[in-house]
Design a protein around this motif. Structure first.
Motif, PDB file in Angstrom:
ATOM      1  N   ALA A 169      53.212  56.879  41.946  1.00 47.19           N
ATOM      2  CA  ALA A 169      53.159  57.880  40.866  1.00 47.19           C
ATOM      3  C   ALA A 169      53.317  57.230  39.490  1.00 47.19           C
ATOM      4  O   ALA A 169      52.597  57.575  38.552  1.00 47.19           O
ATOM      5  N   TRP A 170      54.285  56.301  39.376  1.00 48.22           N
ATOM      6  CA  TRP A 170      54.533  55.759  38.041  1.00 48.22           C
ATOM      7  C   TRP A 170      53.338  54.939  37.546  1.00 48.22           C
ATOM      8  O   TRP A 170      52.715  55.271  36.537  1.00 48.22           O
ATOM      9  N   CYS A 171      52.994  53.860  38.272  1.00 46.77           N
ATOM     10  CA  CYS A 171      51.936  52.963  37.777  1.00 46.77           C
ATOM     11  C   CYS A 171      50.565  53.629  37.820  1.00 46.77           C
ATOM     12  O   CYS A 171      49.718  53.375  36.970  1.00 46.77           O
ATOM     13  N   GLY A 172      50.334  54.448  38.836  1.00 51.00           N
ATOM     14  CA  GLY A 172      48.989  54.991  39.031  1.00 51.00           C
ATOM     15  C   GLY A 172      48.729  56.331  38.368  1.00 51.00           C
ATOM     16  O   GLY A 172      47.577  56.793  38.337  1.00 51.00           O
ATOM     17  N   ARG A 173      49.777  56.987  37.880  1.00 50.15           N
ATOM     18  CA  ARG A 173      49.584  58.334  37.337  1.00 50.15           C
ATOM     19  C   ARG A 173      50.207  58.539  35.954  1.00 50.15           C
ATOM     20  O   ARG A 173      49.716  59.357  35.175  1.00 50.15           O
ATOM     21  N   LEU A 174      51.330  57.849  35.705  1.00 50.01           N
ATOM     22  CA  LEU A 174      52.128  58.233  34.535  1.00 50.01           C
ATOM     23  C   LEU A 174      52.248  57.171  33.436  1.00 50.01           C
ATOM     24  O   LEU A 174      52.349  57.523  32.257  1.00 50.01           O
ATOM     25  N   CYS A 175      52.214  55.907  33.796  1.00 48.43           N
ATOM     26  CA  CYS A 175      52.613  54.872  32.833  1.00 48.43           C
ATOM     27  C   CYS A 175      51.620  54.727  31.668  1.00 48.43           C
ATOM     28  O   CYS A 175      50.460  54.335  31.864  1.00 48.43           O
ATOM     29  N   PRO A 176      52.047  54.996  30.443  1.00 44.02           N
ATOM     30  CA  PRO A 176      51.156  54.847  29.286  1.00 44.02           C
ATOM     31  C   PRO A 176      50.789  53.389  28.998  1.00 44.02           C
ATOM     32  O   PRO A 176      49.739  53.124  28.409  1.00 44.02           O
ATOM     33  N   VAL A 177      51.649  52.454  29.420  1.00 43.50           N
ATOM     34  CA  VAL A 177      51.330  51.037  29.200  1.00 43.50           C
ATOM     35  C   VAL A 177      50.103  50.662  30.039  1.00 43.50           C
ATOM     36  O   VAL A 177      49.139  50.067  29.540  1.00 43.50           O
TER      37      VAL A 177
END
Ligand code: SF4
Ligand code: SF4
Length: 295
Positions: A195-203
């Protein structure tokens, strides 16, 4: 709970353990070496590199600036120094060459955390809550970080950016920041895979924009050999990027901006379907297999 289909076992059988893990090991070495270089100063007093991932100076001569941080600084109303502009230009050109999201898989320390969550999730056969987050949310969050910088006249995102928090945490041993990293790990493990790297992270979203033109790419040039084991889809942090190249009849090069060039698909494929290439490898393949080339 147990892993439904042990991923990569065929690749280990056929190619050997090293060949089935070499890119993963090289990536970990890269991520840990970069952290190690930043640690040399604070821990041993050897200031080979000064600064952090947002802005650094190597050997007192080479400035490197995260172009995403630089743009937020400009949005916040600050006038960047010329060294920051030069550093951002160097970093941007580098990622245009090696792949925008190579930052995620070869540099970012959070990637180690999210890879671990995904691995454990697979091993334990965790299905999660079924929560599906739209993969474009990260682009909205990217826009929000610029708007917040403009409104607050500060690079506010960097205070809560998990990439910066973890980097600072490891180097300067901050306490509370670890709870953010633990939250990401548990969210990826128990609620929504990657979820974090693939969906949310703006970086990651920012570096995927650079990835739209980046030159180094993965190609499924040997796709005829695919036996549909699905192992590459299991390990890929952005599995939606594989299908058009692997299962389509057109260009076998993965040109999708969100491919992180992690090369894990190369590791786990027992049939050697994937290789590292440039984004123009489709032209080379067509040329090589043309009747003229074969005669
Ligand atoms: S390309 Fe085909 S054979 Fe190779 S890992 Fe993916 S699904 Fe399996
Ligand atoms: S397609 Fe391959 S190189 Fe690209 S992100 Fe997926 S596993 Fe990594």
């Amino acid at each position: 709970m147990a892993e439904l289909h042990p991923v990569g076992v065929e690749a280990i059988d056929k190619k050997g353990w090293w060949k089935a893990h070499q890119w993963l090991i090289l990536r970990r070495l890269s991520q840990l070496s970069i952290l190690g270089l930043f640690l040399l100063g604070p821990v041993f007093g050897v200031w080979f590199v000064k600064g952090n991932l947002a802005s650094s100076l190597t050997l007192d001569i080479l400035p490197l600036t995260d172009p995403y941080v630089l743009l937020q600084t400009i949005a916040a109303g600050a006038k960047p120094l010329s060294t920051a502009l030069i550093g951002a230009a160097i970093v941007t050109v580098f990622y245009i060459l090696v792949g925008g999201r190579s930052y995620c898989s070869w540099v970012c320390p959070v990637n180690i955390v999210t890879d671990a969550a995904s691995w454990l999730r697979r091993k334990l056969g965790i299905k999660g809550s079924g929560t599906v987050i739209d993969k474009n949310v990260r682009y909205w969050l990217l826009a929000v970080t610029f708007i917040v910088a403009f409104i607050t006249q500060s690079v506010a995102w960097e205070l809560v950016n998990p990439v910066s928090i973890l980097h600072r945490g490891i180097i300067f041993s901050i306490g509370m920041g670890w709870s953010v990293i633990l939250f990401i790990f548990l969210f990826d493990l128990l609620i929504s895979n990657r979820a974090w790297c693939g969906r949310l992270c703006p970086v990651g979203a920012f570096y995927s924009v650079i990835g739209t033109v980046s030159q180094l790419r993965i190609t499924a040039d040997n796709r005829e050999a695919c036996n549909d084991c699905m192992d590459c889809f299991q390990v890929c942090p952005e599995p939606q990027v594989i299908r058009p190249a692997l299962k389509g009849s057109g260009n076998p090069v993965i040109t999708a901006a969100n491919c992180t060039n992690c090369a894990r698909c190369i590791d786990v494929c027992s049939e050697d379907v994937f290789h590292i290439s440039t984004r123009y490898a489709d032209k080379i393949i067509i040329k090589n297999s043309s009747p003229e080339a074969q005669s």
